[in-house]
Design a protein around this motif. Structure first.
Motif, PDB file in Angstrom:
ATOM      1  N   LEU A  23       1.643  49.457  28.048  1.00  0.00           N
ATOM      2  CA  LEU A  23       2.630  48.869  27.152  1.00  0.00           C
ATOM      3  C   LEU A  23       2.418  47.369  26.946  1.00  0.00           C
ATOM      4  CD1 LEU A  23       5.871  50.651  28.423  1.00  0.00           C
ATOM      5  CD2 LEU A  23       4.552  51.190  26.369  1.00  0.00           C
ATOM      6  N   CYS A  31       8.079  44.223  28.474  1.00  0.00           N
ATOM      7  CA  CYS A  31       8.791  45.327  29.121  1.00  0.00           C
ATOM      8  C   CYS A  31       9.281  44.881  30.495  1.00  0.00           C
ATOM      9  CB  CYS A  31       7.903  46.576  29.231  1.00  0.00           C
ATOM     10  SG  CYS A  31       6.354  46.323  30.121  1.00  0.00           S
ATOM     11  N   THR A  54      12.186  47.597  26.628  1.00  0.00           N
ATOM     12  CA  THR A  54      11.037  46.963  25.989  1.00  0.00           C
ATOM     13  C   THR A  54      11.425  46.378  24.637  1.00  0.00           C
ATOM     14  OG1 THR A  54       8.770  47.318  25.179  1.00  0.00           O
ATOM     15  CG2 THR A  54      10.297  49.147  24.932  1.00  0.00           C
ATOM     16  N   THR A  61       5.838  52.089  21.095  1.00  0.00           N
ATOM     17  CA  THR A  61       5.804  52.547  22.488  1.00  0.00           C
ATOM     18  C   THR A  61       5.038  53.849  22.595  1.00  0.00           C
ATOM     19  OG1 THR A  61       7.916  51.483  23.025  1.00  0.00           O
ATOM     20  CG2 THR A  61       7.231  53.323  24.424  1.00  0.00           C
ATOM     21  N   THR A  95      13.900  50.807  23.650  1.00  0.00           N
ATOM     22  CA  THR A  95      13.814  49.554  22.908  1.00  0.00           C
ATOM     23  C   THR A  95      15.120  48.775  23.049  1.00  0.00           C
ATOM     24  OG1 THR A  95      12.326  50.597  21.324  1.00  0.00           O
ATOM     25  CG2 THR A  95      13.392  48.547  20.625  1.00  0.00           C
TER      26      THR A  95
END
Length: 400
Positions: A23, A31, A54, A61, A95
């Motif tokens: 990520l 993140c 994140t 993602t 998110t």
């Protein structure tokens, strides 16, 4: 001074390190670990789940996970959640979000890149803690670390506003209070949950039942449940609960601890209700409990307070159900430890083979043998057949 998350076994997992690399390959800080995993690790508890927040949009993602060969499942993509399937378990990656509107049950959210936005929409300060996955640096935007140290469960910002966003937070408040809180509790939080408790009636029964059962399954929820009653909250969740039930819950938990028994939410729920299976079945149906849960609750509620023969009771209702009844009655459960419920060694055919005509008489004799067998504490087959022969001889002598 920078505060850091204590190193724990899960922070050293190779699969989680690979997830972070996938990520955030350039260490841009997009993140962070969030919520319960951070809170529990600070307290020295093994976390149940690992969650991540994140700044990446969910599509990004999923794409980055796919490129790294990590399975990505869109479990809640409308709300920004992708689940990564790792060797050590799943990780929910969500998110950052900010609330746009809410009706008290569901919130409309917009994605964000601001960590403070995400923190502000969470429920309690102790759940709005973040940790950098590489450095383990902690990020605390609402005083959660201090509240955790002081055992204070406190809503973020205005408690009434947080509750109106989702009335289930009232029950979550009490669950977290039972796990992490101290007495006296936060005054503003208690005033808010008491004032807005009627909003619980608009929630689905499944959500209410799930939260209630999780609360009752904690090591000692009795003081919290009593406080729910005092604040007028319990009446909206479990109006059948009585003062006698609250007292029995206290006694039951003492009995469980003395016996070294596992905490069982259904048993605690039965304590809160007046004795009687009919009412228990109504409550179970309203809370949308499973068929197995409904059956066990009804058996526990059928208590008579005088369970004197533990094994005979277990033979009739089952081991765990008998343990429920014994603990509710304050009776010893030791006779059940390491004991398996036996089967009656004889069948109807054994009676017919002794010259009794198939029919009601066979059933009567079978019940008579079973009653003697139970009273004699379940002796072996040889003694049971001796009982059978004696009863058959007596029946024949009587012209049966």
């Amino acid at each position: 001074m920078t505060e850091r998350l204590p190193a724990a076994a899960w922070t050293r997992r190779e699969d989680l390190a690979a997830l972070v690399t996938a990520l955030d390959p350039h260490a841009e800080g997009n993140c962070r670990w969030v919520g319960g995993v951070v809170r529990d690790t600070i307290l020295g508890h093994a976390p149940k789940d690992v969650d991540m927040a994140t700044t990446l949009l969910p599509e990004e993602t999923a794409a980055r996970l796919g490129q790294a060969g990590i399975k990505a499942v869109p479990t809640g993509i409308a709300h920004g959640t992708i689940t990564a399937v790792l060797d050590g378990g799943t990780v929910e990656i969500t998110t950052l979000r900010r609330d746009v509107s809410t009706d008290g049950r569901h919130a409309t959210v917009a994605f964000s890149t601001d960590w403070r936005d995400d923190a502000a929409r969470r429920d309690f300060t102790i759940n709005a803690l973040y940790a950098d996955p590489r450095s383990l640096e902690l990020f605390d935007y609402h005083g959660g670390l201090a509240d955790l140290a002081n055992r204070q469960v406190r809503f973020i910002g205005d408690a009434r506003e947080r509750i109106r966003e989702d009335y289930l937070r009232i029950l979550r408040y009490f669950r977290f209070q039972a796990r992490f809180g101290s007495i006296p509790a936060d005054k503003a939080s208690e005033e808010a949950v008491s004032e807005l408790a009627a909003g619980l009636k608009g929630l689905s029964r499944e959500r209410v039942g799930w939260e209630l059962m999780n609360l009752l399954g904690l090591p000692d929820p009795a003081p919290t449940v009593r406080r729910m009653a005092e604040l007028g909250v319990l009446a909206h969740v479990l109006p059948e609960a009585t003062e006698a039930g609250l007292a029995l819950l206290d006694t039951l938990i003492d009995n469980e601890q003395a016996a070294g028994a596992q905490a069982v939410a259904l048993r605690r729920l039965a304590a809160l209700l007046p004795a009687g299976p009919a009412l228990a079945e109504q409550v179970a149906a309203r809370l949308r409990l499973s068929i197995a849960q409904r059956k066990r609750l009804a058996i526990a509620a059928a208590r008579d307070g005088e369970e004197t023969d533990a094994r005979a009771l277990a033979y009739r209702v089952g081991i765990e159900e008998a343990r429920d009844r014994l603990l509710l009655a304050g009776q010893a459960t030791a006779p059940l430890e390491g004991w398996n419920v036996p089967q009656l060694p004889i069948k109807g055919g054994d009676i017919v083979a002794r010259g009794i005509k198939a029919g009601p008489e066979v059933a009567r004799i079978l019940r008579q043998v079973e009653a003697r067998w139970i009273k004699a504490q379940f002796p072996d087959a040889g003694q049971v057949f001796a009982m059978l022969d004696e009863i058959v001889a007596h029946t024949s002598a009587q012209g049966g």
